[in-house]
Motif scaffolding. Structure first.
Motif, PDB file in Angstrom:
ATOM      1  N   THR A  50       0.836  -1.201   0.000  1.00 45.01           N
ATOM      2  CA  THR A  50       0.000   0.000   0.000  1.00 45.01           C
ATOM      3  C   THR A  50       0.870   1.250   0.000  1.00 45.01           C
ATOM      4  OG1 THR A  50      -1.782  -1.154   1.165  1.00 45.01           O
ATOM      5  CG2 THR A  50      -1.806   1.262   1.260  1.00 45.01           C
ATOM      6  N   CYS A  51       1.883   1.274   0.847  1.00 41.76           N
ATOM      7  CA  CYS A  51       2.765   2.436   0.916  1.00 41.76           C
ATOM      8  C   CYS A  51       4.044   2.257   0.107  1.00 41.76           C
ATOM      9  CB  CYS A  51       3.135   2.737   2.365  1.00 41.76           C
ATOM     10  SG  CYS A  51       1.727   3.198   3.405  1.00 41.76           S
ATOM     11  N   HIS A  52       4.561   1.029   0.086  1.00 37.59           N
ATOM     12  CA  HIS A  52       5.838   0.770  -0.587  1.00 37.59           C
ATOM     13  C   HIS A  52       5.664   0.453  -2.061  1.00 37.59           C
ATOM     14  CE1 HIS A  52       8.310   1.048   2.983  1.00 37.59           C
ATOM     15  NE2 HIS A  52       7.423   0.328   3.633  1.00 37.59           N
ATOM     16  N   LEU A  57      11.117  -1.624  -5.874  1.00 37.04           N
ATOM     17  CA  LEU A  57      12.216  -0.881  -6.493  1.00 37.04           C
ATOM     18  C   LEU A  57      11.817   0.575  -6.743  1.00 37.04           C
ATOM     19  CD1 LEU A  57      13.253  -3.619  -9.059  1.00 37.04           C
ATOM     20  CD2 LEU A  57      14.626  -2.873  -7.101  1.00 37.04           C
ATOM     21  N   ALA A  58      10.523   0.870  -6.605  1.00 39.65           N
ATOM     22  CA  ALA A  58       9.991   2.205  -6.885  1.00 39.65           C
ATOM     23  C   ALA A  58       9.841   3.002  -5.592  1.00 39.65           C
ATOM     24  CB  ALA A  58       8.635   2.081  -7.581  1.00 39.65           C
ATOM     25  N   THR A  59       9.749   4.305  -5.741  1.00 43.50           N
ATOM     26  CA  THR A  59       9.486   5.187  -4.614  1.00 43.50           C
ATOM     27  C   THR A  59       8.033   5.023  -4.204  1.00 43.50           C
ATOM     28  OG1 THR A  59      11.152   6.757  -5.350  1.00 43.50           O
ATOM     29  CG2 THR A  59       9.448   7.608  -3.868  1.00 43.50           C
ATOM     30  N   GLY A  60       7.817   4.919  -2.899  1.00 39.03           N
ATOM     31  CA  GLY A  60       6.466   4.777  -2.385  1.00 39.03           C
ATOM     32  C   GLY A  60       5.933   6.078  -1.823  1.00 39.03           C
ATOM     33  N   ARG A  61       4.714   5.994  -1.280  1.00 44.06           N
ATOM     34  CA  ARG A  61       4.089   7.156  -0.672  1.00 44.06           C
ATOM     35  C   ARG A  61       3.216   6.661   0.470  1.00 44.06           C
ATOM     36  NH1 ARG A  61       4.720  11.769  -1.828  1.00 44.06           N
ATOM     37  NH2 ARG A  61       5.486  11.389  -3.909  1.00 44.06           N
ATOM     38  N   HIS A  62       3.396   7.253   1.655  1.00 45.31           N
ATOM     39  CA  HIS A  62       2.610   6.836   2.817  1.00 45.31           C
ATOM     40  C   HIS A  62       1.124   7.076   2.552  1.00 45.31           C
ATOM     41  CE1 HIS A  62       0.989   6.669   6.884  1.00 45.31           C
ATOM     42  NE2 HIS A  62       2.039   5.896   7.149  1.00 45.31           N
ATOM     43  N   THR A  65      -0.228  10.003   5.193  1.00 47.62           N
ATOM     44  CA  THR A  65       0.422  11.319   5.207  1.00 47.62           C
ATOM     45  C   THR A  65       0.807  11.825   3.823  1.00 47.62           C
ATOM     46  OG1 THR A  65       2.665  10.449   5.426  1.00 47.62           O
ATOM     47  CG2 THR A  65       1.405  10.799   7.471  1.00 47.62           C
ATOM     48  N   GLY A  66       0.927  10.906   2.850  1.00 47.16           N
ATOM     49  CA  GLY A  66       1.371  11.296   1.521  1.00 47.16           C
ATOM     50  C   GLY A  66       2.871  11.505   1.420  1.00 47.16           C
ATOM     51  N   LYS A  67       3.589  11.322   2.518  1.00 46.10           N
ATOM     52  CA  LYS A  67       5.046  11.509   2.529  1.00 46.10           C
ATOM     53  C   LYS A  67       5.715  10.463   1.639  1.00 46.10           C
ATOM     54  CE  LYS A  67       9.010  11.539   5.615  1.00 46.10           C
ATOM     55  NZ  LYS A  67       9.490  11.269   6.965  1.00 46.10           N
ATOM     56  N   GLY A  68       6.702  10.900   0.860  1.00 50.02           N
ATOM     57  CA  GLY A  68       7.448   9.985   0.001  1.00 50.02           C
ATOM     58  C   GLY A  68       8.269   8.995   0.812  1.00 50.02           C
ATOM     59  N   ILE A  69       8.379   7.785   0.282  1.00 47.95           N
ATOM     60  CA  ILE A  69       9.149   6.723   0.931  1.00 47.95           C
ATOM     61  C   ILE A  69      10.163   6.212  -0.085  1.00 47.95           C
ATOM     62  CG2 ILE A  69       9.064   4.451   2.016  1.00 47.95           C
ATOM     63  CD1 ILE A  69       6.096   5.047   2.698  1.00 47.95           C
ATOM     64  N   ALA A  70      11.430   6.265   0.285  1.00 48.82           N
ATOM     65  CA  ALA A  70      12.486   5.777  -0.610  1.00 48.82           C
ATOM     66  C   ALA A  70      12.249   4.297  -0.932  1.00 48.82           C
ATOM     67  CB  ALA A  70      13.844   5.966   0.041  1.00 48.82           C
ATOM     68  N   PRO A  71      12.711   3.843  -2.086  1.00 53.19           N
ATOM     69  CA  PRO A  71      12.525   2.432  -2.444  1.00 53.19           C
ATOM     70  C   PRO A  71      12.957   1.500  -1.316  1.00 53.19           C
ATOM     71  CG  PRO A  71      13.455   3.621  -4.291  1.00 53.19           C
ATOM     72  CD  PRO A  71      13.478   4.559  -3.112  1.00 53.19           C
TER      73      PRO A  71
END
Length: 120
Positions: A50-52, A57-62, A65-71
């Protein structure tokens, strides 16, 4: 003084020892189980993906919060799984979000085994 960084293989080895202590039935981690666990919803609305994202291998998003999550996969983010304290912190937090409990050592190891199979 600088802390010695662990490698993803070190983290996996530590999880292997924990899984063996937790269950005499444990034999080995499974990347296939890890992938299924990563993408499955576990009773709630969220999965790890859901977030990852379904592609670690791709950038996720919480999701909240919508905060970006590194791969999440070490092949795309070499900093992943190099600090045992951070690994425990994030597994504890994320497993509680997704499962409403902590992940077992075998579940964590299966996820790490899966993530280590991914190549860029």
């Amino acid at each position: 003084l600088f802390a010695i960084a662990e490698t993803p293989a070190d983290i996996r080895s530590a999880l292997d020892a924990q899984a063996r202590r937790a269950s005499s039935a444990f034999t080995a981690f499974s990347a296939e189980r890890g992938q299924r666990f990563f993408t499955a919803k576990h009773g709630g609305d969220w999965s790890c993906a859901t977030c990852h994202t379904p592609d670690p291998l791709a950038t996720g998003r919480h999701a909240s919060t919508g905060k970006g999550i590194a791969p999440l996969a070490p092949a795309a983010n070499p900093e992943r799984f190099t600090d045992a304290a951070k690994v425990e912190k994030w597994f504890r937090r994320n497993c509680n979000d997704v499962l409403a409990r902590e992940c077992s050592p075998a579940e964590k190891g299966d996820i790490v085994a899966y993530l280590l199979t991914l190549k860029k």
